[in-house]
Design a protein around this motif. Structure first.
Motif, PDB file in Angstrom:
ATOM      1  N   ARG A  63     -61.655  18.431  -2.813  1.00  0.00           N
ATOM      2  CA  ARG A  63     -60.212  18.591  -2.612  1.00  0.00           C
ATOM      3  C   ARG A  63     -59.820  19.094  -1.232  1.00  0.00           C
ATOM      4  NH1 ARG A  63     -58.940  22.051  -8.095  1.00  0.00           N
ATOM      5  NH2 ARG A  63     -59.150  20.355  -9.618  1.00  0.00           N
ATOM      6  N   ALA A  64     -60.615  19.975  -0.668  1.00  0.00           N
ATOM      7  CA  ALA A  64     -60.124  20.798   0.446  1.00  0.00           C
ATOM      8  C   ALA A  64     -60.255  20.128   1.811  1.00  0.00           C
ATOM      9  CB  ALA A  64     -60.863  22.130   0.453  1.00  0.00           C
ATOM     10  N   GLY A  65     -59.319  20.496   2.707  1.00  0.00           N
ATOM     11  CA  GLY A  65     -59.444  20.182   4.123  1.00  0.00           C
ATOM     12  C   GLY A  65     -58.841  18.877   4.576  1.00  0.00           C
ATOM     13  N   HIS A  66     -58.096  18.200   3.709  1.00  0.00           N
ATOM     14  CA  HIS A  66     -57.536  16.905   4.079  1.00  0.00           C
ATOM     15  C   HIS A  66     -56.015  16.991   4.237  1.00  0.00           C
ATOM     16  CE1 HIS A  66     -61.464  15.293   3.497  1.00  0.00           C
ATOM     17  NE2 HIS A  66     -61.487  15.645   2.225  1.00  0.00           N
ATOM     18  N   LEU A  67     -55.475  16.070   5.009  1.00  0.00           N
ATOM     19  CA  LEU A  67     -54.049  16.064   5.334  1.00  0.00           C
ATOM     20  C   LEU A  67     -53.297  15.041   4.503  1.00  0.00           C
ATOM     21  CD1 LEU A  67     -54.228  16.165   9.247  1.00  0.00           C
ATOM     22  CD2 LEU A  67     -53.910  18.111   7.704  1.00  0.00           C
ATOM     23  N   THR A  68     -52.062  15.363   4.191  1.00  0.00           N
ATOM     24  CA  THR A  68     -51.129  14.403   3.605  1.00  0.00           C
ATOM     25  C   THR A  68     -49.779  14.589   4.277  1.00  0.00           C
ATOM     26  OG1 THR A  68     -52.185  14.184   1.427  1.00  0.00           O
ATOM     27  CG2 THR A  68     -49.836  13.769   1.528  1.00  0.00           C
ATOM     28  N   VAL A  69     -49.124  13.484   4.606  1.00  0.00           N
ATOM     29  CA  VAL A  69     -47.750  13.540   5.093  1.00  0.00           C
ATOM     30  C   VAL A  69     -46.841  13.201   3.922  1.00  0.00           C
ATOM     31  CG1 VAL A  69     -47.831  11.142   5.917  1.00  0.00           C
ATOM     32  CG2 VAL A  69     -46.119  12.718   6.839  1.00  0.00           C
ATOM     33  N   SER A  70     -45.778  13.977   3.750  1.00  0.00           N
ATOM     34  CA  SER A  70     -44.923  13.827   2.574  1.00  0.00           C
ATOM     35  C   SER A  70     -43.548  14.414   2.874  1.00  0.00           C
ATOM     36  CB  SER A  70     -45.567  14.552   1.383  1.00  0.00           C
ATOM     37  OG  SER A  70     -44.790  14.404   0.214  1.00  0.00           O
TER      38      SER A  70
END
Length: 378
Positions: A245-252
């Motif tokens: 799960r950890a350390g990733h980006l999402t634009v929203s």
């Protein structure tokens, strides 16, 4: 005296490839309807959702849209996530003069007077994400995702902006829907071995889990780049092991971790219905907001006709979880803010960047000066 209920259609998949995402959409519908009905409804009318399961199949969306409009005699439908399903539904909605509330981030380049677009358009997501990545020196990308219209259009735009601003992409890779989990290890391995600065992901639905899990399993033998996604939310992260799960980006346009008062109330409402271990995502928040927009429009609409509902919607402005939203009456798209979040092992997002203002939709990228963007990104 109680009036007859206002019935409307709901077309979100509760089974199949898109179930994880579209179940989150459905949760927003259920939350908002329950909240509004418990408060007495709209002008003494309860909301009556007619919920069907199109099972992640584009032709079934089309058939059920016809069924809702003609057999159930509704003129408002909330539904669709993938552009392939929206494209199948759109001509039917237009033919029978209905209203489709479409709640998903999408590739833009579309307008219909019969559609209320609730998700972000390219200028509301791609541009801020690329600018953010460039400030971090992440200019070399792999473009990878599910083989959808959305992914191909998004990557066309991304590749164009990268080439005009000193960035580059190593490869584009489109993975067919339903590809077995076993195949994703090789897909993830090839992606890592191309040595990008960043992986730009447009995987959707259950395919997100396959890729992120396979990617994470390579951590002991490889140095993993960061994944930046347009489609991975709290809903998909909840299905992953903590290690993935950890350390990733999402634009929203929304994260469940926002701390404004309307969102705190919304999160409490969500957890009381769906469990304390869950966090609402933008998919749930958007349909929740759209139901409240419809509710506000119905309060002032002269009738239940499509024309009167659309006319009333154009002037709706609401304080919702994540801030105040309204429609751009020229495009039927929603004015939204832009956020970038970094995921943690709990499946939540820490907001690492946010736009100072809400941003008008520009679905055709007509007003965006790409040379200014390119200069800003170099």
């Amino acid at each position: 005296m109680k009036q007859s209920p206002f019935s409307f259609g709901v077309l979100f998949s509760q089974s199949g490839t898109m179930a994880v995402t579209e179940t989150a959409h459905l949760q927003g519908i259920l939350l908002a309807c329950e909240e509004i009905n418990n408060a007495g409804g709209i002008n003494n009318r309860l909301l009556d959702p007619i919920i069907l399961d199109p099972k992640s199949d584009a032709s079934t969306y089309a058939r059920m849209t016809t069924e809702l409009l003609l057999r159930h005699n509704v003129n408002v439908i909330f539904g669709c996530c993938l552009s392939s399903s929206r494209k199948r539904v759109l001509p039917i909605v237009e033919r029978f003069n209905g209203v489709l509330f479409y709640p998903s981030v999408y590739e833009g380049f579309e307008y219909s007077p019969n559609v209320i677009y609730g998700g972000a358009t390219p200028n509301q997501m791609i541009i801020p994400l690329l600018e953010y990545l460039f400030t971090k020196g992440q200019k070399k990308a792999v473009l990878i995702g599910t083989d959808t219209l959305f992914a191909r259009e998004i990557n066309r735009i991304v590749a164009e902006f990268l080439s005009e601003s000193g960035g580059s992409f190593v490869t584009k890779n489109y993975v067919p829907l339903g590809t077995p989990k076993e195949a994703f290890r090789n897909i993830a391995l090839r992606t890592i071995e191309s040595q990008p600065d960043i992986i730009l992901s447009t995987f959707v639905g259950g395919e997100i889990r396959k890729f992120y899990e396979s990617f994470s399993e390579l951590s002991e033998s490889h140095k993993l780049p960061q994944i930046a996604s347009l489609t991975t939310t709290e809903s998909e992260l909840a299905l992953l092991p903590e290690s993935a799960r950890a350390g990733h980006l999402t634009v929203s346009s929304y994260f469940g971790s926002e701390d404004d008062q309307p969102n705190q109330k919304f999160v409490e409402l969500y957890k009381s219905k769906f469990g304390n271990s869950r966090q609402p995502s933008v998919y749930t928040q958007t349909t929740y907001n759209q139901i409240h927009m419809l509710s506000e429009a119905l309060k002032w609409s002269a009738s239940d006709s499509t024309e009167d509902i659309l006319s009333s919607l154009s002037s709706v402005s609401l304080e919702v979880p994540g801030g105040r939203i309204s429609l751009d009456s020229n495009t039927n798209h929603t004015i939204l803010k832009r956020l970038i979040g970094e995921s943690n092992k709990n499946g939540e997002f820490k907001i690492v960047w946010s736009s100072p203002d809400f941003v008008n939709p520009d679905p055709y990228l007509m007003s965006y000066d790409r040379l200014i963007v390119a200069n800003r990104m170099t």
